[in-house]
Write a protein that holds these residues in place. Structure first.
Motif, PDB file in Angstrom:
ATOM      1  N   ARG A  38      -4.257  81.146  68.207  1.00  0.00           N
ATOM      2  CA  ARG A  38      -3.476  80.795  67.024  1.00  0.00           C
ATOM      3  C   ARG A  38      -2.846  79.412  67.145  1.00  0.00           C
ATOM      4  N   GLY A  39      -2.512  78.857  65.988  1.00  0.00           N
ATOM      5  CA  GLY A  39      -1.739  77.623  65.950  1.00  0.00           C
ATOM      6  C   GLY A  39      -2.559  76.386  66.268  1.00  0.00           C
ATOM      7  N   VAL A  40      -1.853  75.267  66.363  1.00  0.00           N
ATOM      8  CA  VAL A  40      -2.528  73.973  66.496  1.00  0.00           C
ATOM      9  C   VAL A  40      -2.907  73.636  67.929  1.00  0.00           C
ATOM     10  N   LEU A  41      -2.297  74.297  68.925  1.00  0.00           N
ATOM     11  CA  LEU A  41      -2.528  73.889  70.307  1.00  0.00           C
ATOM     12  C   LEU A  41      -3.991  73.995  70.734  1.00  0.00           C
ATOM     13  N   PRO A  42      -4.717  75.098  70.466  1.00  0.00           N
ATOM     14  CA  PRO A  42      -6.126  75.119  70.862  1.00  0.00           C
ATOM     15  C   PRO A  42      -6.947  73.995  70.223  1.00  0.00           C
ATOM     16  N   VAL A  43      -6.647  73.663  68.959  1.00  0.00           N
ATOM     17  CA  VAL A  43      -7.385  72.606  68.271  1.00  0.00           C
ATOM     18  C   VAL A  43      -7.112  71.253  68.919  1.00  0.00           C
ATOM     19  N   ILE A  44      -5.842  70.942  69.161  1.00  0.00           N
ATOM     20  CA  ILE A  44      -5.507  69.649  69.772  1.00  0.00           C
ATOM     21  C   ILE A  44      -6.104  69.541  71.165  1.00  0.00           C
ATOM     22  N   LEU A  45      -6.018  70.608  71.953  1.00  0.00           N
ATOM     23  CA  LEU A  45      -6.581  70.564  73.300  1.00  0.00           C
ATOM     24  C   LEU A  45      -8.088  70.353  73.259  1.00  0.00           C
ATOM     25  N   ALA A  46      -8.775  71.019  72.335  1.00  0.00           N
ATOM     26  CA  ALA A  46     -10.226  70.829  72.213  1.00  0.00           C
ATOM     27  C   ALA A  46     -10.563  69.382  71.866  1.00  0.00           C
ATOM     28  N   PHE A  47      -9.815  68.801  70.942  1.00  0.00           N
ATOM     29  CA  PHE A  47     -10.065  67.414  70.539  1.00  0.00           C
ATOM     30  C   PHE A  47      -9.772  66.453  71.690  1.00  0.00           C
ATOM     31  N   MET A  48      -8.746  66.736  72.476  1.00  0.00           N
ATOM     32  CA  MET A  48      -8.422  65.859  73.590  1.00  0.00           C
ATOM     33  C   MET A  48      -9.528  65.878  74.637  1.00  0.00           C
ATOM     34  N   ALA A  49     -10.054  67.066  74.928  1.00  0.00           N
ATOM     35  CA  ALA A  49     -11.134  67.145  75.906  1.00  0.00           C
ATOM     36  C   ALA A  49     -12.384  66.431  75.409  1.00  0.00           C
ATOM     37  N   ARG A  50     -12.735  66.643  74.153  1.00  0.00           N
ATOM     38  CA  ARG A  50     -13.950  66.028  73.616  1.00  0.00           C
ATOM     39  C   ARG A  50     -13.860  64.503  73.527  1.00  0.00           C
ATOM     40  N   THR A  51     -12.656  63.976  73.376  1.00  0.00           N
ATOM     41  CA  THR A  51     -12.490  62.525  73.259  1.00  0.00           C
ATOM     42  C   THR A  51     -12.237  61.864  74.608  1.00  0.00           C
ATOM     43  N   GLY A  52     -12.469  62.593  75.698  1.00  0.00           N
ATOM     44  CA  GLY A  52     -12.398  61.994  77.015  1.00  0.00           C
ATOM     45  C   GLY A  52     -11.016  61.940  77.615  1.00  0.00           C
ATOM     46  N   HIS A  53     -10.085  62.756  77.143  1.00  0.00           N
ATOM     47  CA  HIS A  53      -8.733  62.777  77.683  1.00  0.00           C
ATOM     48  C   HIS A  53      -8.553  63.982  78.604  1.00  0.00           C
ATOM     49  N   SER A  54      -7.903  63.755  79.720  1.00  0.00           N
ATOM     50  CA  SER A  54      -7.585  64.835  80.647  1.00  0.00           C
ATOM     51  C   SER A  54      -6.127  65.233  80.444  1.00  0.00           C
ATOM     52  N   VAL A  55      -5.897  66.503  80.207  1.00  0.00           N
ATOM     53  CA  VAL A  55      -4.572  66.995  79.858  1.00  0.00           C
ATOM     54  C   VAL A  55      -3.763  67.237  81.122  1.00  0.00           C
ATOM     55  N   ASP A  56      -2.560  66.666  81.166  1.00  0.00           N
ATOM     56  CA  ASP A  56      -1.687  66.807  82.319  1.00  0.00           C
ATOM     57  C   ASP A  56      -0.652  67.908  82.137  1.00  0.00           C
ATOM     58  N   SER A  57      -0.056  68.012  80.942  1.00  0.00           N
ATOM     59  CA  SER A  57       1.027  68.967  80.757  1.00  0.00           C
ATOM     60  C   SER A  57       1.256  69.201  79.272  1.00  0.00           C
ATOM     61  N   VAL A  58       1.867  70.343  78.982  1.00  0.00           N
ATOM     62  CA  VAL A  58       2.223  70.729  77.616  1.00  0.00           C
ATOM     63  C   VAL A  58       3.662  71.200  77.630  1.00  0.00           C
ATOM     64  N   ASP A  59       4.443  70.770  76.655  1.00  0.00           N
ATOM     65  CA  ASP A  59       5.807  71.277  76.541  1.00  0.00           C
ATOM     66  C   ASP A  59       6.141  71.477  75.075  1.00  0.00           C
ATOM     67  N   THR A  60       7.110  72.350  74.829  1.00  0.00           N
ATOM     68  CA  THR A  60       7.600  72.554  73.473  1.00  0.00           C
ATOM     69  C   THR A  60       8.822  71.671  73.247  1.00  0.00           C
ATOM     70  N   VAL A  61       8.904  71.081  72.057  1.00  0.00           N
ATOM     71  CA  VAL A  61       9.993  70.165  71.744  1.00  0.00           C
ATOM     72  C   VAL A  61      10.506  70.444  70.344  1.00  0.00           C
ATOM     73  N   ARG A  62      11.675  69.918  70.073  1.00  0.00           N
ATOM     74  CA  ARG A  62      12.218  69.904  68.725  1.00  0.00           C
ATOM     75  C   ARG A  62      13.036  68.635  68.565  1.00  0.00           C
ATOM     76  N   LEU A  63      13.451  68.346  67.359  1.00  0.00           N
ATOM     77  CA  LEU A  63      14.255  67.168  67.063  1.00  0.00           C
ATOM     78  C   LEU A  63      15.666  67.610  66.703  1.00  0.00           C
ATOM     79  N   ASP A  64      16.667  66.954  67.307  1.00  0.00           N
ATOM     80  CA  ASP A  64      18.019  67.272  66.894  1.00  0.00           C
ATOM     81  C   ASP A  64      18.339  66.514  65.607  1.00  0.00           C
ATOM     82  N   SER A  65      19.538  66.690  65.099  1.00  0.00           N
ATOM     83  CA  SER A  65      19.878  66.139  63.789  1.00  0.00           C
ATOM     84  C   SER A  65      19.858  64.620  63.765  1.00  0.00           C
TER      85      SER A  65
END
Length: 426
Positions: free
Chosen positions: A228-255
């Motif tokens: 579910r969600g966007v993470l599998p799609v982004i990870l697939a695109f990163m691998a196909r475009t020659g990028h090696s993934v180092d880390s994933v974190d969840t973030v938000r923006l404060d006010s």
């Protein structure tokens, strides 16, 4: 202003474009030092230098004192803390060889997924990525070499972001789709694996072949299976475009528009660190954000404005900025962008003229799909023959207008030189 003066900006970056297209297979084994976890590290202090990658101008790896785990976002998304394992998952979603997830790679559905993704990638390369990067290297090389790219209405489209701006250290993407935890792959049944891989293929097939997401289909595809969600799609695109993934974190923006680590709650987005096939460190932010007026997009726009004037790219944006309900993001792009590269579905042609921007037009414009009656823009159609702007042919389709004879790209630059001093507060 002439076509030559626009091209003059791009000459130093043509080699970068050629190299980036040529090197496309990521290394699926990465250093052992990956982003770690710690429930206590819930907020970033941009002034203390702990994680310059969130707000600064260069990408650095965060480290804690005493070899203690630092972040808990990976755990909240069910992402491994070993970077090699994260990258194996990205390769798996992309249909590429790698290690781990033996139950998925050994399933009856895996071979079909790999074949389908290989075909999609070959189609995408020939129809979109290679011609787009070649065009960009010749016409907007300064954008290709820019440090940051803002891509509103992108959804999880890292594919076109990395093609239009392969030299960036920071990508800021946003859309309405959620970022949800990955499933525990070892717990999936064969039926769940098959439906998940099929759903992932369906989610990416339209953009890889036709250069846009179909919003209604993506919404259903991204919630219908265990992937579910966007993470599998982004990870697939990163691998196909020659990028090696180092880390994933969840973030938000404060006010105030500061990026904070969301941990296990308050997640509105993702921060993914990776490095390119040339070894350059990068970070990709994805924020779940409605950009309509009054939707609370102020923190996101404050964050982007703090980076100074940066290039903006948009396509297949449903002509939303032609509507008064999206005037805030439209006006923000015109006030804060160093250059805007877009198809006709982005900022209306009339607004560039009103704000005194210089334009370069590519391809042709004969109106748009009947699905978007407010986006016909007869003034843009007339501009192609008026002699008011430089016009050059375009040999590929992009956005909703996929037929090259009627496709259109616009490159806009503020008439006065952009102020490159970052905005400290707005």
């Amino acid at each position: 202003m002439t076509v030559k003066s626009n091209r003059a900006l791009s000459t130093p970056f043509q080699l970068l474009s050629a190299v980036a297209v040529a090197v496309l297979i990521p290394a699926c084994a990465l250093p052992d030092s990956a982003m770690q976890n710690d429930a206590g590290a819930s907020r970033l202090n941009q002034g203390n230098g702990v994680l310059d990658a969130l707000g600064g101008s260069s990408v650095r790896r965060a480290e804690s004192s005493g070899n203690r785990p630092l972040y808990n976002g990976a755990a909240s998304m069910n992402v491994p803390t070993s970077s090699s394992s994260i990258n194996d998952i990205a390769c798996l979603f992309a249909g590429m060889d790698g290690g781990g997830a033996a139950n998925v790679r050994g399933s009856s559905a895996w071979a079909g997924h790999q074949q389908r993704m290989n075909r999609l990638w070959a189609t995408h390369l020939s129809l979109h990525r290679e011609p787009l990067m070649s065009w960009a290297g010749a016409e907007i090389g300064d954008v290709q070499g820019a440090n940051t790219l803002f891509y509103p209405f992108s959804g999880p489209d890292f594919l076109f972001a990395s093609a239009i701006c392969p030299g960036a250290e920071t990508y800021v993407l946003c859309g309405l789709e959620p970022a949800e935890p990955l499933p525990r792959l070892g717990d999936l049944s064969q039926a769940e694996i098959e439906s998940g891989l099929n759903g992932l293929h369906n989610s990416v097939s339209t953009i890889m072949t036709s250069s846009y997401f179909i919003t209604t289909e993506m919404k259903s595809d991204l919630v219908a299976t265990r992937f579910r969600g966007v993470l599998p799609v982004i990870l697939a695109f990163m691998a196909r475009t020659g990028h090696s993934v180092d880390s994933v974190d969840t973030v938000r923006l404060d006010s105030a528009g500061n990026v904070t680590l969301a941990g296990s709650s308050g997640n509105t987005g993702l921060m993914i660190r990776c490095h390119s096939s040339l070894g350059r460190p990068k970070r990709i932010f994805y924020f779940r954000q409605d950009l309509s007026n009054g939707s609370g997009s102020g923190p996101l726009l404050s964050y982007v404005s703090r980076m100074g004037r940066v290039p903006a790219f948009t396509k297949s944006a449903s002509y939303l900025m032609h509507d008064g309900g999206f005037s805030s993001i439209r006006d923000f792009m015109l006030r804060h962008s160093s250059v805007i590269v877009q198809d006709p579905s982005g900022v209306p042609y009339r607004e560039f003229a009103r704000q005194g921007w210089d334009l370069w037009l590519y391809g042709n414009h004969r109106g748009t799909l009947s699905l978007f009656p407010n986006g016909q823009q007869p003034d843009l159609t007339a501009a192609y023959s008026s002699g008011r702007h430089p016009v050059k042919p375009l040999g590929f389709g992009i956005g909703y207008l996929m037929n090259p004879p009627i496709t259109c790209l616009m490159v806009g630059r503020p008439r006065r030189g952009p102020d490159l001093t970052p905005a400290m507060s707005r």
